[in-house]
Each structure stands twice: as C-alpha cells, then as structure tokens.
Design a protein around this motif. Structure first.
Motif, PDB file in Angstrom:
ATOM      1  N   LEU A 105       1.156  -1.204   0.152  1.00  0.00           N
ATOM      2  CA  LEU A 105       0.280   0.086   0.199  1.00  0.00           C
ATOM      3  C   LEU A 105       0.861   1.012   0.046  1.00  0.00           C
ATOM      4  O   LEU A 105       2.310   1.280   0.548  1.00  0.00           O
ATOM      5  N   CYS A 134       0.566   0.677  -6.814  1.00  0.00           N
ATOM      6  CA  CYS A 134       0.090  -0.278  -5.921  1.00  0.00           C
ATOM      7  C   CYS A 134      -1.141   0.825  -5.486  1.00  0.00           C
ATOM      8  O   CYS A 134      -1.774   1.625  -5.661  1.00  0.00           O
ATOM      9  N   PRO A 135      -2.133  -0.041  -4.371  1.00  0.00           N
ATOM     10  CA  PRO A 135      -3.390   0.410  -4.025  1.00  0.00           C
ATOM     11  C   PRO A 135      -2.229   1.448  -3.289  1.00  0.00           C
ATOM     12  O   PRO A 135      -1.912   1.415  -2.409  1.00  0.00           O
ATOM     13  N   VAL A 137      -4.475   4.625  -0.362  1.00  0.00           N
ATOM     14  CA  VAL A 137      -4.661   5.378   0.471  1.00  0.00           C
ATOM     15  C   VAL A 137      -5.105   6.110   1.630  1.00  0.00           C
ATOM     16  O   VAL A 137      -3.698   6.589   1.632  1.00  0.00           O
TER      17      VAL A 137
END
Length: 141
Positions: A105, A134-135, A137
C-alpha cells in the motif's frame, strides 16, 4: 523483519500524522513494515534572492519533521511495528511513487504542507492516486 511494506508520506503536517497512524495500524494487521518517506526540495523561487535559509537547512527541516512525526506516533497508543525512515531530495509525489514500488500500500494524507508550486503541479495525494502501481489509501484529516 517482514517482507511486506506499507509506504507512507510524512511531512510533519497533521494529515501526515493521521496517515502514519493509519499505516501503523494496518501494518500490524497484515504483518508489514512501515516505510515512512519524507521529501524535500528547494522552494520554486529560492534562487531569486538566495532564500531565507542556507540550503542545508531545507534538508534538516525535512529530516526533523520526519523524525519528530515518527517518534510522536510511536509514543501514542498504536501497535508496535517496525518503522523505517527515508528522506529524499525531490518532489514528494515522485519520492512516494518510487518508494512504493513493490509495496502492499501507499498511504498519504488528504493534504499536507503545500505551496504555490505544489498547487501548480496538483496535489501529492492526487498524483499518487493516479500513478501508483499499488493500492493507495488517502487518509482524510
């Protein structure tokens, strides 16, 4: 040490502290290491009159913000996970994108210490959300 990595942008701002707290809690859940990344660069208009600080002070201020933020969060009621620190010269978004290569992440605050120069390029969180491999947040402050 865990092979899993969560990268988080840290600039000393309250939103980056929230992002670091979130990253630490998530790292505890997935058995990952937190990789706290700070970046520094000379202000866009620094060369006009030499600026208010010697060049080494920009790097030192960024290092202090990174260290102070990590130490503050480590002393709060958060899980104990390994936190690595990296300070990079360059634009914050690019430093985070580079550091997040292979990460589980990338975590950033919704806003941080911005500048007119930063506004011209777009926000760090927006650039990371668009370009990360990548993800991502984005922790709202």
């Amino acid at each position: 040490m865990s092979e899993r990595k969560i990268v988080v942008g840290v600039d000393g701002s309250d939103p980056s502290k929230c992002a670091l707290r979130w990253a630490v809690k998530q790292a505890a859940l997935i058995d990952a290491t937190v990789h706290a990344v700070g970046a520094w660069e000379f202000p866009a208009f620094y060369s006009w009159e030499g600026g208010p600080m010697p060049p080494d002070d920009f790097e030192e201020a960024a290092r202090k913000a990174l260290d102070d933020t990590v130490e503050q969060v480590q002393h709060e009621d958060v899980p104990t996970v390994p936190i690595e620190r990296e300070l990079t010269h360059g634009h914050a978004a690019q430093a985070l994108l580079d550091a997040s290569d292979g990460a589980e992440l990338l975590v950033v605050g919704s806003r941080g210490h911005g500048s007119f120069y930063g506004a011209l390029l777009g926000s760090v969180s927006q650039r990371c959300a668009v370009h990360a491999k990548c993800p991502v947040v984005i922790v709202r402050y």
